[in-house]
Design a protein around this motif. Structure first.
Motif, mmCIF file in Angstrom:
data_model
loop_
_atom_site.group_PDB
_atom_site.id
_atom_site.type_symbol
_atom_site.label_atom_id
_atom_site.label_comp_id
_atom_site.label_asym_id
_atom_site.label_seq_id
_atom_site.Cartn_x
_atom_site.Cartn_y
_atom_site.Cartn_z
ATOM 1 N N PRO A 1 21.379 10.178 44.180
ATOM 2 C CA PRO A 1 20.851 8.837 44.445
ATOM 3 C C PRO A 1 20.657 8.575 45.947
ATOM 4 O O PRO A 1 21.382 9.128 46.780
ATOM 5 N N ALA A 2 19.685 7.746 46.264
ATOM 6 C CA ALA A 2 19.354 7.443 47.663
ATOM 7 C C ALA A 2 20.541 6.851 48.418
ATOM 8 O O ALA A 2 20.692 7.091 49.618
ATOM 9 N N GLU A 3 21.389 6.101 47.737
ATOM 10 C CA GLU A 3 22.537 5.498 48.422
ATOM 11 C C GLU A 3 23.600 6.536 48.813
ATOM 12 O O GLU A 3 24.498 6.233 49.596
ATOM 13 N N ASP A 4 23.491 7.755 48.290
ATOM 14 C CA ASP A 4 24.397 8.841 48.668
ATOM 15 C C ASP A 4 23.803 9.707 49.777
ATOM 16 O O ASP A 4 24.242 10.832 50.001
ATOM 17 N N TYR A 5 22.801 9.171 50.477
ATOM 18 C CA TYR A 5 22.094 9.952 51.491
ATOM 19 C C TYR A 5 23.053 10.526 52.516
ATOM 20 O O TYR A 5 23.915 9.831 53.040
ATOM 21 N N MET A 6 22.892 11.796 52.790
ATOM 22 C CA MET A 6 23.638 12.593 53.753
ATOM 23 C C MET A 6 25.145 12.517 53.497
ATOM 24 O O MET A 6 25.965 12.385 54.416
ATOM 25 N N ASN A 7 25.500 12.668 52.224
ATOM 26 C CA ASN A 7 26.903 12.771 51.844
ATOM 27 C C ASN A 7 27.427 14.154 52.223
ATOM 28 O O ASN A 7 26.710 14.962 52.816
ATOM 29 N N ASP A 8 28.671 14.445 51.904
ATOM 30 C CA ASP A 8 29.276 15.718 52.298
ATOM 31 C C ASP A 8 28.529 16.917 51.716
ATOM 32 O O ASP A 8 28.346 17.926 52.404
ATOM 33 N N ALA A 9 28.104 16.824 50.465
ATOM 34 C CA ALA A 9 27.392 17.940 49.829
ATOM 35 C C ALA A 9 26.058 18.197 50.530
ATOM 36 O O ALA A 9 25.681 19.350 50.773
ATOM 37 N N GLN A 10 25.347 17.135 50.867
ATOM 38 C CA GLN A 10 24.068 17.286 51.559
ATOM 39 C C GLN A 10 24.278 17.813 52.974
ATOM 40 O O GLN A 10 23.531 18.688 53.430
ATOM 41 N N SER A 11 25.273 17.310 53.667
ATOM 42 C CA SER A 11 25.573 17.804 55.024
ATOM 43 C C SER A 11 25.923 19.286 54.991
ATOM 44 O O SER A 11 25.449 20.060 55.825
ATOM 45 N N ASP A 12 26.733 19.673 54.014
ATOM 46 C CA ASP A 12 27.107 21.082 53.878
ATOM 47 C C ASP A 12 25.877 21.941 53.576
ATOM 48 O O ASP A 12 25.709 23.014 54.151
ATOM 49 N N PHE A 13 25.022 21.448 52.681
ATOM 50 C CA PHE A 13 23.789 22.176 52.339
ATOM 51 C C PHE A 13 22.944 22.419 53.583
ATOM 52 O O PHE A 13 22.519 23.546 53.848
ATOM 53 N N PHE A 14 22.699 21.369 54.361
ATOM 54 C CA PHE A 14 21.854 21.507 55.552
ATOM 55 C C PHE A 14 22.548 22.312 56.652
ATOM 56 O O PHE A 14 21.879 23.032 57.398
ATOM 57 N N ASN A 15 23.863 22.220 56.735
ATOM 58 C CA ASN A 15 24.592 23.047 57.698
ATOM 59 C C ASN A 15 24.369 24.528 57.374
ATOM 60 O O ASN A 15 24.046 25.321 58.265
#
Length: 139
Positions: free
Chosen positions: A16-30
């Motif tokens: 969901p958009a409200e979870d933008y740049m959560n830990d999972a997304q940060s880890d993915f992009f890292n």
């Protein structure tokens, strides 16, 4: 560092958009940035090894072709070398919790844009505005 999988990419895009740049997304992009930076460093090493390949014999046409190849090689090395600090800056922004947000407006850049250009610092709107200003100065 291993490249994130397509399944992981689909998973972060479905959040969901409200979870933008959560830990999972940060880890993915890292992991994505680390992988792409590593690939870039490897490619730069390969390109630099091509510089050492010296063909000093041949006629004038052969020498001219080699000079043109070298000119293009130097240009590519220069362009790719300038990308390394962009990856480093993006990795730093992840550590600081600023990754994924426009440096001008503070708005989310968006997952789709970051997947296409993981080093992006500006949202689409801010980038368009910047390019218009640059175009005016060029005229």
């Amino acid at each position: 560092m291993t490249k994130p999988t397509v399944a992981e990419q689909k998973k972060i895009l479905s959040m969901p958009a409200e979870d933008y740049m959560n830990d999972a997304q940060s880890d993915f992009f890292n992991r994505l940035l680390q992988h792409e930076r590593s690939e870039l460093i490897g490619h730069l090493a390969y390109l630099r090894s091509q510089l050492e390949r010296s063909e000093q014999h041949g006629d004038e046409a052969d020498k001219a072709i080699r000079e043109e190849e070298l000119r293009l090689l130097f240009r590519q090395i220069d362009r790719e070398t300038r990308l390394v600090p962009k990856f480093d800056a993006a990795l730093k922004r992840i550590k600081q919790g600023e990754y994924g947000f426009c440096r001008e407006t503070g708005d989310p850049i968006g997952l789709a844009r970051l997947l296409l250009r993981p080093t992006a610092e500006l949202s689409i709107d801010a980038k368009i505005k910047q390019e218009r200003v640059e175009a005016q100065y060029r005229k």
